[in-house]
Design a protein around this motif. Sequence first.
Motif, PDB file in Angstrom:
ATOM      1  N   VAL A   1       0.815  -1.217   0.000  1.00 11.29           N
ATOM      2  CA  VAL A   1       0.000   0.000   0.000  1.00 11.29           C
ATOM      3  C   VAL A   1       0.846   1.263   0.000  1.00 11.29           C
ATOM      4  O   VAL A   1       0.516   2.246  -0.670  1.00 11.29           O
ATOM      5  CB  VAL A   1      -0.944  -0.010   1.231  1.00 11.29           C
ATOM      6  CG1 VAL A   1      -1.698   1.303   1.330  1.00 11.29           C
ATOM      7  CG2 VAL A   1      -1.911  -1.177   1.128  1.00 11.29           C
ATOM      8  N   VAL A   2       1.979   1.273   0.719  1.00  8.12           N
ATOM      9  CA  VAL A   2       2.728   2.521   0.898  1.00  8.12           C
ATOM     10  C   VAL A   2       3.344   3.053  -0.400  1.00  8.12           C
ATOM     11  O   VAL A   2       3.223   4.251  -0.696  1.00  8.12           O
ATOM     12  CB  VAL A   2       3.801   2.317   1.989  1.00  8.12           C
ATOM     13  CG1 VAL A   2       4.753   3.504   2.041  1.00  8.12           C
ATOM     14  CG2 VAL A   2       3.126   2.148   3.341  1.00  8.12           C
ATOM     15  N   PRO A   3       4.037   2.248  -1.232  1.00  9.38           N
ATOM     16  CA  PRO A   3       4.641   2.832  -2.454  1.00  9.38           C
ATOM     17  C   PRO A   3       3.633   3.519  -3.381  1.00  9.38           C
ATOM     18  O   PRO A   3       3.884   4.653  -3.815  1.00  9.38           O
ATOM     19  CB  PRO A   3       5.304   1.623  -3.125  1.00  9.38           C
ATOM     20  CG  PRO A   3       5.604   0.692  -2.002  1.00  9.38           C
ATOM     21  CD  PRO A   3       4.465   0.842  -1.065  1.00  9.38           C
ATOM     22  N   PRO A   4       2.487   2.903  -3.743  1.00 11.92           N
ATOM     23  CA  PRO A   4       1.536   3.649  -4.579  1.00 11.92           C
ATOM     24  C   PRO A   4       1.025   4.928  -3.907  1.00 11.92           C
ATOM     25  O   PRO A   4       0.811   5.946  -4.583  1.00 11.92           O
ATOM     26  CB  PRO A   4       0.387   2.646  -4.787  1.00 11.92           C
ATOM     27  CG  PRO A   4       1.002   1.323  -4.562  1.00 11.92           C
ATOM     28  CD  PRO A   4       2.023   1.536  -3.526  1.00 11.92           C
ATOM     29  N   LEU A   5       0.854   4.902  -2.614  1.00  9.26           N
ATOM     30  CA  LEU A   5       0.381   6.094  -1.925  1.00  9.26           C
ATOM     31  C   LEU A   5       1.408   7.215  -1.982  1.00  9.26           C
ATOM     32  O   LEU A   5       1.068   8.383  -2.222  1.00  9.26           O
ATOM     33  CB  LEU A   5       0.060   5.725  -0.469  1.00  9.26           C
ATOM     34  CG  LEU A   5      -0.524   6.846   0.404  1.00  9.26           C
ATOM     35  CD1 LEU A   5      -1.845   7.324  -0.157  1.00  9.26           C
ATOM     36  CD2 LEU A   5      -0.714   6.356   1.835  1.00  9.26           C
ATOM     37  N   VAL A   6       2.691   6.875  -1.772  1.00 10.94           N
ATOM     38  CA  VAL A   6       3.751   7.893  -1.862  1.00 10.94           C
ATOM     39  C   VAL A   6       3.844   8.461  -3.275  1.00 10.94           C
ATOM     40  O   VAL A   6       4.004   9.678  -3.480  1.00 10.94           O
ATOM     41  CB  VAL A   6       5.083   7.278  -1.416  1.00 10.94           C
ATOM     42  CG1 VAL A   6       6.239   8.255  -1.663  1.00 10.94           C
ATOM     43  CG2 VAL A   6       5.032   6.915   0.060  1.00 10.94           C
TER      44      VAL A   6
ATOM     45  N   ARG B   1       1.789  18.446  -9.784  1.00  9.35           N
ATOM     46  CA  ARG B   1       0.700  19.052 -10.559  1.00  9.35           C
ATOM     47  C   ARG B   1       0.328  20.403  -9.979  1.00  9.35           C
ATOM     48  O   ARG B   1       0.068  21.359 -10.706  1.00  9.35           O
ATOM     49  CB  ARG B   1      -0.497  18.111 -10.581  1.00  9.35           C
ATOM     50  CG  ARG B   1      -1.667  18.651 -11.390  1.00  9.35           C
ATOM     51  CD  ARG B   1      -2.780  17.619 -11.462  1.00  9.35           C
ATOM     52  NE  ARG B   1      -2.322  16.404 -12.140  1.00  9.35           N
ATOM     53  CZ  ARG B   1      -3.074  15.320 -12.293  1.00  9.35           C
ATOM     54  NH1 ARG B   1      -4.295  15.285 -11.786  1.00  9.35           N
ATOM     55  NH2 ARG B   1      -2.590  14.271 -12.929  1.00  9.35           N
ATOM     56  N   ARG B   2       0.308  20.511  -8.670  1.00  7.41           N
ATOM     57  CA  ARG B   2      -0.027  21.795  -8.052  1.00  7.41           C
ATOM     58  C   ARG B   2       1.026  22.856  -8.366  1.00  7.41           C
ATOM     59  O   ARG B   2       0.718  24.018  -8.636  1.00  7.41           O
ATOM     60  CB  ARG B   2      -0.162  21.606  -6.552  1.00  7.41           C
ATOM     61  CG  ARG B   2      -1.433  20.891  -6.142  1.00  7.41           C
ATOM     62  CD  ARG B   2      -1.502  20.755  -4.639  1.00  7.41           C
ATOM     63  NE  ARG B   2      -2.734  20.086  -4.209  1.00  7.41           N
ATOM     64  CZ  ARG B   2      -3.027  19.804  -2.943  1.00  7.41           C
ATOM     65  NH1 ARG B   2      -2.154  20.120  -1.983  1.00  7.41           N
ATOM     66  NH2 ARG B   2      -4.143  19.203  -2.654  1.00  7.41           N
ATOM     67  N   ARG B   3       2.316  22.421  -8.356  1.00  9.38           N
ATOM     68  CA  ARG B   3       3.362  23.382  -8.669  1.00  9.38           C
ATOM     69  C   ARG B   3       3.292  23.859 -10.109  1.00  9.38           C
ATOM     70  O   ARG B   3       3.443  25.045 -10.404  1.00  9.38           O
ATOM     71  CB  ARG B   3       4.731  22.737  -8.396  1.00  9.38           C
ATOM     72  CG  ARG B   3       5.013  22.535  -6.913  1.00  9.38           C
ATOM     73  CD  ARG B   3       6.343  21.844  -6.730  1.00  9.38           C
ATOM     74  NE  ARG B   3       6.617  21.615  -5.316  1.00  9.38           N
ATOM     75  CZ  ARG B   3       7.688  20.969  -4.870  1.00  9.38           C
ATOM     76  NH1 ARG B   3       8.596  20.495  -5.749  1.00  9.38           N
ATOM     77  NH2 ARG B   3       7.857  20.793  -3.570  1.00  9.38           N
TER      78      ARG B   3
ATOM     79  N   ALA C   1       1.458   8.673  -5.518  1.00 10.16           N
ATOM     80  CA  ALA C   1       0.305   9.539  -5.760  1.00 10.16           C
ATOM     81  C   ALA C   1       0.493  10.898  -5.107  1.00 10.16           C
ATOM     82  O   ALA C   1       0.153  11.939  -5.685  1.00 10.16           O
ATOM     83  CB  ALA C   1      -0.961   8.864  -5.237  1.00 10.16           C
ATOM     84  N   ILE C   2       1.065  10.925  -3.916  1.00 14.00           N
ATOM     85  CA  ILE C   2       1.290  12.202  -3.236  1.00 14.00           C
ATOM     86  C   ILE C   2       2.306  13.058  -3.999  1.00 14.00           C
ATOM     87  O   ILE C   2       2.143  14.273  -4.164  1.00 14.00           O
ATOM     88  CB  ILE C   2       1.764  11.942  -1.798  1.00 14.00           C
ATOM     89  CG1 ILE C   2       0.624  11.313  -0.988  1.00 14.00           C
ATOM     90  CG2 ILE C   2       2.222  13.224  -1.127  1.00 14.00           C
ATOM     91  CD1 ILE C   2       1.026  10.892   0.407  1.00 14.00           C
TER      92      ILE C   2
END
Length: 326
Positions: A281-286, A295-297, A288-289
């Motif tokens: 779970v952790v690698p895909p979550l990182v 994208r925001r930048r 995505a973050i």
Amino acid sequence: MRRSQIVLTAACAALFLSGCGGAAEMNGASAPMAQTDSVEAQPREIAAEEAPTSARATQAAKRPANLASGVEVTQQDRQVIYTASMTVRAENVTVAAQQAKQTVTTAGGYLAKEESRSADDARASALLDFKIPPARYADVLATLGKDLGKQLRLEQGTEDVTLKVADVESRLKSAGQALDSLRALLKRADTIGQVLQVEREIAGREADLESLQAQQKELAAQVGMASLSLRLVGPVAVVEEPSDEPAGFLGGLKNGWKGLVSFVKVLLTALGTVLPWLVVVVPPLVLAIILLRRRRRSGGGGSGGAGGPGGPEPTPVQPVKDAAPA
């Protein structure tokens, strides 16, 4: 009428006080009797000094062992409860259990409870609770420990309940006499209040009588049959030895260390259970973050600012003229 009420109330009060003080009278009865016995025994002891030693020994053997409620209890009248726990390692637990049952039955006893675990013959175990006549108790223990296999452990206990049995019997007798007196008073009751009062006393005494009868029955069952707990284990079965826990500071320190070790084991077990999920779970979550932040930048850099091409034009500043002289 008033005189009969007074007499009835006084009789009930006397019966109540006699029931409450029965135990005190019984406990105090042995002291005066012992004093009287010591006073009367003085001339006997003086005469016994002149007699041979064997005569004195015979006289001492004939004296009662204890006095309870005015009942002389000799050595032959002792009431003793026998209990034992035995562990035996047998080649075949099933065969050994049948042999133990046969031995106890032949001695006049019976099987009260049985529990068995038979995963396989080598690791099988059985727990049998027997009731054995006290006269054959020692012989049965010796036979079972020798014939069934290798005796690993034997624990025996005895409890002398002679005075307790005599106490219950004395209280039963007193309770029966009190009930007879109350029933006689009930026949002479004249008013409803008197009848209700006597009936309440009778109900209370009957409850006490039933409790004493249950105690007497339980004591008779324990004295009449010795109890044996026999544990049979297979050739490779693990036998849990009784742990002798140290008391005081060392015992607390040992228990605290055990608690810490248990907590660490539970924590590691929980971590081992959650770790595979974290790897998935952790690698895909990182990832995505990270993408969301990029994208925001990029979106913030493309938007026009105050002087940008897409922004509003600046408002020209008008110069301030000096005021005309007066």
